[in-house]
Design a protein around this motif. Structure first.
Motif, PDB file in Angstrom:
ATOM      1  N   PHE A  38       0.817  -1.213   0.000  1.00  0.00           N
ATOM      2  CA  PHE A  38       0.000   0.000   0.000  1.00  0.00           C
ATOM      3  C   PHE A  38       0.851   1.263   0.000  1.00  0.00           C
ATOM      4  CE2 PHE A  38      -2.790  -3.327   1.563  1.00  0.00           C
ATOM      5  CZ  PHE A  38      -3.805  -3.221   0.621  1.00  0.00           C
ATOM      6  N   ARG A  41       1.942   1.700  -3.551  1.00  0.00           N
ATOM      7  CA  ARG A  41       0.869   2.237  -4.390  1.00  0.00           C
ATOM      8  C   ARG A  41       0.739   3.750  -4.239  1.00  0.00           C
ATOM      9  NH1 ARG A  41       0.001  -0.017  -8.747  1.00  0.00           N
ATOM     10  NH2 ARG A  41      -1.845   1.281  -8.904  1.00  0.00           N
ATOM     11  N   VAL A  44       3.221   4.989  -6.666  1.00  0.00           N
ATOM     12  CA  VAL A  44       2.707   4.751  -8.014  1.00  0.00           C
ATOM     13  C   VAL A  44       1.649   5.805  -8.373  1.00  0.00           C
ATOM     14  CG1 VAL A  44       1.382   3.124  -9.440  1.00  0.00           C
ATOM     15  CG2 VAL A  44       3.277   2.301  -8.004  1.00  0.00           C
ATOM     16  N   HIS A  45       0.821   6.179  -7.407  1.00  0.00           N
ATOM     17  CA  HIS A  45      -0.178   7.221  -7.647  1.00  0.00           C
ATOM     18  C   HIS A  45       0.498   8.513  -8.113  1.00  0.00           C
ATOM     19  CE1 HIS A  45      -3.718   9.736  -7.169  1.00  0.00           C
ATOM     20  NE2 HIS A  45      -2.978  10.557  -6.441  1.00  0.00           N
ATOM     21  N   LEU A 145       4.500  -4.537  -7.956  1.00  0.00           N
ATOM     22  CA  LEU A 145       4.771  -3.111  -8.100  1.00  0.00           C
ATOM     23  C   LEU A 145       5.651  -2.809  -9.311  1.00  0.00           C
ATOM     24  CD1 LEU A 145       5.193  -2.161  -4.332  1.00  0.00           C
ATOM     25  CD2 LEU A 145       3.311  -1.514  -5.851  1.00  0.00           C
TER      26      LEU A 145
END
Length: 151
Positions: A38, A41, A44-45, A145
């Motif tokens: 998480f 992520r 990544v956002h 990922l």
């Protein structure tokens, strides 16, 4: 591989829109923050935000436990400004998620500007294969990922 300190380009280096760059950024103290999916992520956002704002076009990326590899085509924003944006915005979001403050990233970053004769897909394959070489997984499909435009 050139190193950028304090968010500024080193002497003799240039940042050119439309050029392809392979970038590596490392967490402060090489802390393995991104073992947590998480938290990965969140980073990544920020890469997706850069793409949506057309600051860069992402060709591939892989988030390793303590660093990011990113192959991109630079937009109009200078390379150091782009990395400053990604690092500062992701640090704020990561610190908020962790309920803490302080450095998330090491100062600076490493880059390689691809030459015209380099095989872009070979560079991308090398980047996304990092989890395999690090022994984190036996098959890349088991690593969550990473992404590449050629899928």
């Amino acid at each position: 591989m050139p190193i950028y300190h304090g968010g500024h380009l080193r002497h003799g280096r240039c940042s050119e829109p439309g050029r392809l760059y392979s970038i590596t950024v490392v967490t402060a103290g090489r802390k393995a923050l991104f073992h947590d999916f998480f938290l990965g992520r969140i980073l990544v956002h920020e890469l997706h935000q850069v793409e949506e704002l057309r600051l860069a076009r992402t060709l591939c990326w892989v988030v390793m436990p303590d660093h990011l590899h990113w192959l991109l085509e630079l937009g109009e924003l200078e390379l150091s400004g782009l990395l400053q944006r990604v690092k500062s915005r992701s640090a704020k979001a990561l610190n908020q998620r962790l309920g803490r403050s302080g450095a998330v990233w090491q100062a600076g970053f490493h880059d390689h500007c691809l030459r015209g004769d380099e095989d872009v897909q070979a560079v991308a394959r090398y980047i996304v294969a990092n989890p395999l070489r690090a022994g984190l997984v036996e098959r890349l499909s088991d690593y969550p990922l990473w992404d590449a435009i050629w899928l």
